[in-house]
Motif scaffolding. Structure first.
Motif, PDB file in Angstrom:
ATOM      1  N   VAL A   1       0.839  -1.214   0.000  1.00  0.00           N
ATOM      2  CA  VAL A   1       0.000   0.000   0.000  1.00  0.00           C
ATOM      3  C   VAL A   1       0.868   1.255   0.000  1.00  0.00           C
ATOM      4  CG1 VAL A   1      -1.689   1.323   1.344  1.00  0.00           C
ATOM      5  CG2 VAL A   1      -1.932  -1.162   1.115  1.00  0.00           C
ATOM      6  N   LEU A   2       0.522   2.192  -0.888  1.00  0.00           N
ATOM      7  CA  LEU A   2       1.193   3.497  -0.910  1.00  0.00           C
ATOM      8  C   LEU A   2       0.412   4.496  -0.057  1.00  0.00           C
ATOM      9  CD1 LEU A   2       3.028   5.790  -1.935  1.00  0.00           C
ATOM     10  CD2 LEU A   2       1.641   5.876  -4.002  1.00  0.00           C
ATOM     11  N   MET A   3      -0.899   4.558  -0.276  1.00  0.00           N
ATOM     12  CA  MET A   3      -1.672   5.493   0.555  1.00  0.00           C
ATOM     13  C   MET A   3      -3.020   4.942   0.974  1.00  0.00           C
ATOM     14  SD  MET A   3      -2.206   8.729  -1.960  1.00  0.00           S
ATOM     15  CE  MET A   3      -1.581   8.700  -3.595  1.00  0.00           C
ATOM     16  N   GLU A   4      -3.390   5.362   2.185  1.00  0.00           N
ATOM     17  CA  GLU A   4      -4.729   5.087   2.696  1.00  0.00           C
ATOM     18  C   GLU A   4      -5.364   6.442   2.948  1.00  0.00           C
ATOM     19  OE1 GLU A   4      -4.992   2.578   6.232  1.00  0.00           O
ATOM     20  OE2 GLU A   4      -3.099   1.686   5.593  1.00  0.00           O
ATOM     21  N   THR A   5      -6.603   6.594   2.521  1.00  0.00           N
ATOM     22  CA  THR A   5      -7.243   7.900   2.707  1.00  0.00           C
ATOM     23  C   THR A   5      -8.144   7.894   3.940  1.00  0.00           C
ATOM     24  OG1 THR A   5      -9.151   7.294   1.390  1.00  0.00           O
ATOM     25  CG2 THR A   5      -7.296   8.267   0.214  1.00  0.00           C
ATOM     26  N   ASP A   6      -8.553   9.089   4.355  1.00  0.00           N
ATOM     27  CA  ASP A   6      -9.389   9.166   5.556  1.00  0.00           C
ATOM     28  C   ASP A   6     -10.801   8.645   5.290  1.00  0.00           C
ATOM     29  OD1 ASP A   6      -9.678  11.380   3.953  1.00  0.00           O
ATOM     30  OD2 ASP A   6      -9.228  12.845   5.519  1.00  0.00           O
ATOM     31  N   ASP A   7     -11.176   8.453   3.997  1.00  0.00           N
ATOM     32  CA  ASP A   7     -12.490   7.851   3.742  1.00  0.00           C
ATOM     33  C   ASP A   7     -12.362   6.363   3.391  1.00  0.00           C
ATOM     34  OD1 ASP A   7     -11.411   8.159   1.282  1.00  0.00           O
ATOM     35  OD2 ASP A   7     -13.013   9.397   0.435  1.00  0.00           O
ATOM     36  N   GLY A   8     -11.256   5.771   3.795  1.00  0.00           N
ATOM     37  CA  GLY A   8     -11.150   4.316   3.726  1.00  0.00           C
ATOM     38  C   GLY A   8     -10.647   3.731   2.417  1.00  0.00           C
ATOM     39  N   ARG A   9     -10.207   4.575   1.483  1.00  0.00           N
ATOM     40  CA  ARG A   9      -9.650   4.021   0.242  1.00  0.00           C
ATOM     41  C   ARG A   9      -8.194   3.646   0.467  1.00  0.00           C
ATOM     42  NH1 ARG A   9     -10.190   8.487  -4.079  1.00  0.00           N
ATOM     43  NH2 ARG A   9      -9.290   6.939  -5.453  1.00  0.00           N
ATOM     44  N   SER A  10      -7.760   2.693  -0.330  1.00  0.00           N
ATOM     45  CA  SER A  10      -6.367   2.287  -0.212  1.00  0.00           C
ATOM     46  C   SER A  10      -5.807   2.123  -1.626  1.00  0.00           C
ATOM     47  CB  SER A  10      -6.366   0.984   0.593  1.00  0.00           C
ATOM     48  OG  SER A  10      -5.224   0.255   0.339  1.00  0.00           O
ATOM     49  N   ILE A  11      -4.648   2.686  -1.869  1.00  0.00           N
ATOM     50  CA  ILE A  11      -4.048   2.653  -3.210  1.00  0.00           C
ATOM     51  C   ILE A  11      -2.676   1.993  -3.115  1.00  0.00           C
ATOM     52  CG2 ILE A  11      -3.090   4.121  -5.062  1.00  0.00           C
ATOM     53  CD1 ILE A  11      -5.633   5.932  -3.838  1.00  0.00           C
ATOM     54  N   SER A  12      -2.509   0.920  -3.868  1.00  0.00           N
ATOM     55  CA  SER A  12      -1.253   0.178  -3.806  1.00  0.00           C
ATOM     56  C   SER A  12      -0.242   0.801  -4.770  1.00  0.00           C
ATOM     57  CB  SER A  12      -1.487  -1.281  -4.190  1.00  0.00           C
ATOM     58  OG  SER A  12      -1.812  -1.329  -5.572  1.00  0.00           O
TER      59      SER A  12
END
Ligand code: MCA
Ligand code: AMP
Length: 508
Positions: free
Chosen positions: A19-30
């Motif tokens: 995972v590169l980023m997790e957002t405050d609305d629960g998305r996750s981007i690898s």
């Protein structure tokens, strides 16, 4: 083909599923998704006519797509030009005319007003909203998920970031691929970032701190970030158990210290707290140590230079200092008048040289020349000294600059707006100690004889013209401004006279 900066990110990329980023609305981007999506965005840029060296001006909310757009610009060889979301239309108009972007990307809600300005500067407009949607995303969705990165060498431009000027209008600082790559590499090593790090990213991404220091370091370490739309102190503390590091401006730390939840226990999973962009009071540093057991690591940088100095990772992080020059950075203290080196311990102008230092100001060769010495040192405009142990101290500013909550505000810009109002004879804008923002923008105004111009009149007049954070927090009317024998306004006298006006303001 090689693309200097993106290749450096690729070289440290972990497995695509990480995972590169997790957002405050629960998305996750690898990392794999980042590669595929930034490729699609890069194709969309090319389809919009963007070619290497073209500027892409971007005024959008903080979203993963905004970050992907930055990476897409790097991959397409374009020059990324981020703009503070607080900038007003007249401010945007200046940037568009000066930078002549090929493309402007803005919030869909602002497109009706921004598009005509962009068009008159010869740029097309695409949109990207706070939900990650817009015409740019629509176009990207239809594109292939791989992209042949544009060939870019170390000296090609990666970004232009505007910094306000002490006189006249903002200057675009041109940053090369190597400026960004070299600084990120040094910081990863110096601050010991590795693939298991998780950074709480709560800074805006239109300035050096959030865009380059935070994001490039994470990409260069193959690490992860918790990507927060806004800085919310209670929420940041709730993230501590899942994170290892935080980067912030002093206002972050002041506001976090107001939270009852800030305890040694809460911070026990964290390994590093970094502060910069404005002076961190020794008082804040010490209070943080007491509450959490962590010594905040303070570093010093500029838009033009990226990071110049840092307190040590191991060893004493000395409160009130910005540490030592980073590896590869040469720093000296000179006599501001003559440019001659000062004796050790003496206050003078801080000058720096290294692979981190920018290429020059966009289309301002004279201004660029004036701010470099013949031997290549950049004159920062910050005053400082080096103590007996080699720590650099910032001792003030040789430039007339206010730093409010980590944002730079140049008094001249506000004075010009106020002075132009009928009823105003003259004004002086100063920074006064402010418990929350560090310095509070304060206007001292002389009315024309017979004029009754009020604080509300001044606020109303500048509302649509200057970004909100530049607006005076207080306006003080006086009969005349103090002047020295040369006729120059003595801002130090004003700062002294009004030093306590924000004393009762509560942080946060
Ligand atoms: C918001 N307001 C401000 C500021 N921020 N006023 C003065 N100074 C500010 N910095 C105003 C808003 O217009 C609003 O006014 C009110 O305060 C509350 O707004 P809000 O959006 O709720 O503010 P906030 O979210 O609490 O923002 C405060 C903040 C933010 C989190 C400290 O300013 C911030 O993120 N600062 C970081 C800046 C940064 O990244 N700097 C790095 C630059 P009203 O209520 O009247 O509407 S790079 C740099 O400096 C160099 C390279 C370096 O070394 O890093
Ligand atoms: P900017 O033009 O936004 O890049 O802001 C750069 C300026 O912020 C520098 O020239 C300094 O005046 C100031 N600055 C950045 N970091 C620090 C720090 N740790 N302590 C004091 N001032 C700082």
């Amino acid at each position: 083909m090689t693309n200097h900066l993106f290749d450096a990110f690729r070289a440290s990329m972990p497995a695509p599923g990480r995972v590169l980023m997790e957002t405050d609305d629960g998305r996750s981007i690898s990392y794999g998704e980042m590669l595929a999506r930034s490729a699609q965005f890069a194709h969309a840029l090319v389809a919009a006519g963007v070619q290497p060296d073209d500027r892409v001006a971007v005024q959008v909310e903080k979203t993963p797509e905004a970050m992907l757009l930055y990476l897409a610009c790097v991959r397409a060889g374009a020059v990324f030009l981020p703009l503070n979301t607080a900038y007003t239309l007249p401010e945007l108009d200046y940037f568009f005319r000066d930078a002549e972007p090929r493309l402007v990307v803005c919030d869909p809600e602002k497109a009706g007003e921004v598009e005509p300005l962009a068009a008159s500067a010869g740029a097309a407009t695409l949109t990207l909203g706070r939900d990650g949607r817009g015409t740019l995303t629509n176009r990207a969705n239809a594109q292939p998920k791989d992209f042949a990165d544009a060939a870019r060498g170390p000296d090609n431009l990666a970004a232009i970031l505007y910094t306000s000027g002490t006189t006249g209008r903002s200057k675009g600082a041109m940053l090369s691929h190597e400026n960004l790559a070299s600084n990120a590499r040094v910081l990863v090593e110096h601050w010991r970032f590795g693939a298991d790090d998780v950074l709480i990213h709560a800074l805006p991404i239109f300035h050096t701190h959030g865009l380059f220091v935070a994001t490039n370091v994470i990409l260069m370490a193959g690490a992860r970030m918790l990507f927060e739309q806004k800085f919310d102190p209670a929420r940041v503390i709730s993230l501590f158990p899942r994170a290892t590091a935080l980067m912030g401006v002093p206002t972050f730390y002041v506001r976090l210290l107001q939270q009852e939840g800030l305890t040694r226990d809460a911070a026990s999973h964290m390994r590093l707290f970094v502060s910069g962009s404005a002076p961190l009071l020794a008082e804040t540093h010490n209070a943080w140590c007491e509450r959490t057991g962590h010594a905040i690591l303070e570093r010093y940088g500029m838009t033009e230079t990226n990071m110049n100095t840092s307190n040590p990772y191991d060893g004493e992080r000395r409160a009130g200092t910005v540490g030592f020059p980073l590896p590869g950075v040469s720093l000296r203290i000179t006599d501001p008048e003559t440019g001659k080196p000062q004796a050790q311990g003496e206050i003078g102008m801080i000058e720096v040289k290294g692979p981190n230092v920018f290429v020059g100001y966009w289309r301002m060769p004279e201004k660029t020349k004036a701010e470099f010495r013949d031997d290549g040192f950049f004159i920062t405009g910050d005053l400082g000294l080096i103590d007996a142990d080699g720590y650099v101290h910032i001792a003030g500013r040789g430039k007339d600059l206010i730093i409010s909550g980590g944002y730079n505000v140049y008094p001249k810009e506000i004075e010009s707006e106020i002075d132009a109002l009928p009823g105003v004879s003259e004004s002086a804008v100063i920074g006064v100690a402010h418990p929350d923002f560090g310095e509070g923008v304060t206007a001292v105004v002389v009315r024309k004889p017979g004029s009754a111009i009020s604080t509300a009149d001044i606020a109303g007049a500048i509302a649509g013209r200057l970004a909100k954070y530049k607006h005076p927090k207080q306006v003080i009317f006086v009969d005349e401004l103090p002047r020295n024998t040369m006729g120059k306004v003595q801002k130090n006298v004003l700062r002294e006279a009004y030093r306590d006006i924000y004393a009762t303001v509560r942080a946060g």
